[in-house]
Design a protein around this motif. Structure first.
Motif, PDB file in Angstrom:
ATOM      1  N   ARG A  14      31.172  54.986  31.856  1.00 25.83           N
ATOM      2  CA  ARG A  14      31.212  55.509  33.225  1.00 25.83           C
ATOM      3  C   ARG A  14      32.397  56.460  33.415  1.00 25.83           C
ATOM      4  N   TYR A  18      36.825  51.757  35.758  1.00 25.86           N
ATOM      5  CA  TYR A  18      38.100  51.071  35.985  1.00 25.86           C
ATOM      6  C   TYR A  18      38.751  50.691  34.655  1.00 25.86           C
ATOM      7  N   ALA A 113      38.848  44.979  33.469  1.00 21.85           N
ATOM      8  CA  ALA A 113      38.811  45.106  34.924  1.00 21.85           C
ATOM      9  C   ALA A 113      37.374  44.978  35.406  1.00 21.85           C
ATOM     10  N   GLY A 116      34.415  41.994  40.366  1.00 18.94           N
ATOM     11  CA  GLY A 116      34.243  40.607  40.764  1.00 18.94           C
ATOM     12  C   GLY A 116      35.543  39.825  40.700  1.00 18.94           C
ATOM     13  N   ARG A 122      35.145  36.013  31.326  1.00 12.37           N
ATOM     14  CA  ARG A 122      34.070  35.529  30.434  1.00 12.37           C
ATOM     15  C   ARG A 122      33.818  36.535  29.323  1.00 12.37           C
TER      16      ARG A 122
END
Ligand SMILES: Cc1cc2nc3c(=O)[nH]c(=O)nc-3n(C[C@H](O)[C@H](O)[C@H](O)COP(=O)(O)O)c2cc1C
Length: 185
Positions: A14, A18, A113, A116, A122
């Motif tokens: 992307r 982030y 990052a 949520g 996880r």
């Protein structure tokens, strides 16, 4: 003291990622005599074992850079409670063919990052599980998990949250110390 070279990559393609942002922030906190090159995973295709002995040019370049680096820094997003396929594919390519694992023996650090509240925890533990078979040597602390990333990284991609900046700085410092210790062995 010799210069330590770190290769960093983010598991997101992307543009306004982030994870790309926290990787760029790491450049601000590089300890003395340390370099960080950022590699973009864009263009690495899905792994295909039929061509693992003749990998695409982009994969060959990736493996060369991994081998040349003293340490690896990965910024991973969390997709469906795990690491993105983009990151897993890149790792799988770099680990093959059997016996030609570019990550073998490399010190590593992880951060991540997410928007949520888990901050990629996880995904990071899944990534650490891969490190076992890859025979990488990750540092355990600090765990840089950045939850609610949209509140800590501004529109221009700058990490504005002071605590996050401090954790990234600490991660870099510890990675360099760890890398030097392993090289002394
Ligand atoms: C396919 C997909 C799955 C996602 N799953 C999770 C998830 O399990 N946990 C989480 O915190 N965020 C999840 N997200 C939201 C990501 O945290 C968010 O898209 C984030 O911006 C991705 O990282 P990036 O900005 O580096 O691209 C998911 C996003 C996508 C596109």
């Amino acid at each position: 003291m010799k210069t330590i070279s770190i290769l960093g990559f983010a598991g997101s393609l992307r543009k306004d990622s982030y994870n790309k942002s926290i990787l760029r922030a790491a450049i601000e906190f590089l300890p003395k005599d340390t370099g960080l090159e950022i590699f973009d995973l864009e263009g690495i295709p899905p792994f295909n074992q039929d061509i693992e002995n003749q990998p695409p040019e982009k994969v060959r370049g990736f493996k060369t850079k991994i081998r040349a680096a003293d340490a690896i820094l990965i910024a991973t997003p969390e997709y469906n409670y795990s690491i993105p396929g983009v990151l897993k594919n890149a790792i799988d390519w770099a680990s093959r063919p059997y016996g030609d694992n570019a990550f073998d023996g490399k010190p590593a650090a992880v951060m991540g990052a997410s928007i949520g509240m888990g901050g990629t925890m996880r995904a990071q533990y899944h990534l650490r599980q891969c490190f076992v078979f890859l025979n990488m040597h990750p540092i355990n602390q600090p765990e840089v998990m950045v939850p609610f990333a949209h509140e800590k990284i501004d529109q221009s991609g700058r990490v504005t949250d002071q605590k996050t900046r401090e954790k990234i700085r600490e991660l870099l410092e510890n990675l360099v110390i760890w890398t030097q210790r392993l090289e002394e062995l």
